[in-house]
Design a protein around this motif. Structure first.
Motif, short mmCIF file in Angstrom:
data_model
loop_
_atom_site.label_atom_id
_atom_site.label_comp_id
_atom_site.label_asym_id
_atom_site.label_seq_id
_atom_site.Cartn_x
_atom_site.Cartn_y
_atom_site.Cartn_z
N VAL A 68 1.07 -1.16 0.01
CA VAL A 68 -0.08 0.00 -0.17
C VAL A 68 0.98 1.43 0.33
O VAL A 68 0.71 2.22 -0.72
N ALA A 69 1.94 1.08 0.60
CA ALA A 69 2.86 2.30 0.79
C ALA A 69 3.53 2.57 -0.59
O ALA A 69 3.52 3.81 -1.08
N GLN A 70 3.94 1.44 -1.25
CA GLN A 70 4.36 1.60 -2.51
C GLN A 70 3.38 2.13 -3.65
O GLN A 70 3.82 3.09 -4.47
N GLU A 71 2.30 1.85 -3.49
CA GLU A 71 1.23 2.05 -4.41
C GLU A 71 0.88 3.80 -4.15
O GLU A 71 0.83 4.34 -5.12
N ALA A 72 0.85 4.18 -2.77
CA ALA A 72 0.63 5.42 -2.48
C ALA A 72 1.59 6.27 -3.11
O ALA A 72 1.62 7.39 -3.42
N LEU A 73 2.89 5.71 -3.02
CA LEU A 73 4.16 6.52 -3.69
C LEU A 73 4.27 6.51 -5.32
O LEU A 73 5.07 7.10 -5.60
N ARG A 74 3.23 5.71 -5.92
CA ARG A 74 3.26 5.75 -7.44
C ARG A 74 3.20 7.32 -7.75
O ARG A 74 2.54 8.12 -7.11
N GLU A 75 3.84 7.72 -8.77
CA GLU A 75 3.81 8.94 -9.34
C GLU A 75 2.46 9.65 -9.41
O GLU A 75 1.60 9.40 -10.00
N GLY A 76 2.22 10.73 -8.60
CA GLY A 76 1.09 11.52 -8.46
C GLY A 76 0.07 10.78 -7.56
O GLY A 76 -1.23 11.49 -7.64
N ARG A 77 0.41 9.78 -7.26
CA ARG A 77 -1.06 8.99 -6.48
C ARG A 77 -1.57 9.60 -5.45
O ARG A 77 -2.68 9.87 -4.97
N LEU A 78 -0.44 10.19 -4.47
CA LEU A 78 -0.86 10.96 -3.29
C LEU A 78 -1.59 12.33 -3.56
O LEU A 78 -2.31 12.73 -2.70
N ASP A 79 -1.31 12.81 -4.82
CA ASP A 79 -2.13 14.04 -5.14
C ASP A 79 -3.76 13.94 -5.10
O ASP A 79 -4.40 14.83 -4.94
N GLY A 80 -4.20 12.54 -5.39
CA GLY A 80 -5.48 12.38 -5.38
C GLY A 80 -6.13 12.01 -3.99
O GLY A 80 -7.43 11.97 -3.69
N TYR A 81 -5.39 12.12 -2.74
CA TYR A 81 -5.89 11.91 -1.60
C TYR A 81 -6.43 13.04 -1.12
O TYR A 81 -5.61 14.21 -1.24
N ASN A 82 -7.51 13.25 -0.52
CA ASN A 82 -7.95 14.27 0.51
C ASN A 82 -7.48 14.27 1.71
O ASN A 82 -6.64 13.44 2.28
N ALA A 83 -7.68 15.27 2.54
CA ALA A 83 -7.11 15.44 3.93
C ALA A 83 -7.48 14.34 4.97
O ALA A 83 -6.59 13.80 5.54
N GLN A 84 -8.79 13.59 4.53
CA GLN A 84 -9.11 12.60 5.70
C GLN A 84 -8.51 11.21 5.26
O GLN A 84 -8.07 10.65 6.12
N GLU A 85 -8.06 11.36 3.96
CA GLU A 85 -7.38 9.77 3.41
C GLU A 85 -6.02 10.06 3.92
O GLU A 85 -5.37 8.78 4.23
N VAL A 86 -5.52 11.19 3.88
CA VAL A 86 -4.11 11.43 4.32
C VAL A 86 -3.94 11.13 5.71
O VAL A 86 -3.28 10.19 6.17
N ALA A 87 -4.70 11.59 6.51
CA ALA A 87 -4.77 11.64 8.13
C ALA A 87 -5.01 9.96 8.50
O ALA A 87 -4.38 9.46 9.34
N ASN A 88 -6.09 9.46 7.81
CA ASN A 88 -6.27 8.03 8.10
C ASN A 88 -5.03 6.97 7.98
O ASN A 88 -4.94 6.20 8.64
N THR A 89 -4.42 7.26 6.79
CA THR A 89 -3.38 6.76 6.19
C THR A 89 -2.34 6.64 7.12
O THR A 89 -1.39 5.92 7.77
N VAL A 90 -1.93 7.96 7.43
CA VAL A 90 -0.75 8.15 8.43
C VAL A 90 -1.06 7.72 9.90
O VAL A 90 -0.20 7.15 10.28
N TRP A 91 -2.26 7.78 10.23
CA TRP A 91 -2.69 7.10 11.58
C TRP A 91 -2.41 5.76 11.74
O TRP A 91 -1.94 5.27 12.54
N ALA A 92 -2.86 5.08 10.66
CA ALA A 92 -2.97 3.50 10.71
C ALA A 92 -1.35 3.21 10.60
O ALA A 92 -1.16 2.08 11.35
N TYR A 93 -0.49 3.98 10.01
CA TYR A 93 0.86 3.40 9.92
C TYR A 93 1.59 3.67 11.31
O TYR A 93 2.33 2.93 11.75
N ALA A 94 1.05 5.12 11.92
CA ALA A 94 1.77 5.14 13.29
C ALA A 94 1.11 4.18 14.15
O ALA A 94 2.12 3.79 15.22
#
Length: 79
Positions: free
Chosen positions: A33-59
């Protein structure tokens, strides 16, 4: 990993969030999932909630993904 390419940002965030809620470690999935999120431009499609949930999960799972966290920081600091 090919299947993960079909996931929306919300889908990817939901998967890692659910694993964290269950406190279930799946290193292969979390890495993919981390590798997929790091694919070129992929994170640009994440909204604030998706970013927060992703970071929270890894933490919560104490998963160190420095490349992902740096990319998230850059995404959050975009104007």
């Amino acid at each position: 990993r090919r299947f993960l390419k079909e996931f929306t940002p919300q889908g990817l965030a939901n998967v890692v969030w659910a694993y964290a809620k269950l406190n279930f470690q799946s290193p292969a999935l979390l890495d993919a999932v981390a590798q997929e999120a790091l694919r070129e431009g992929r994170l640009d499609g994440y909204n604030a909630q998706e970013v927060a949930n992703t970071v929270w999960a890894y933490a919560y799972l104490n998963r160190r993904e420095p490349l992902l966290m740096e990319a998230v920081a850059r995404r959050c600091l975009q104007p």
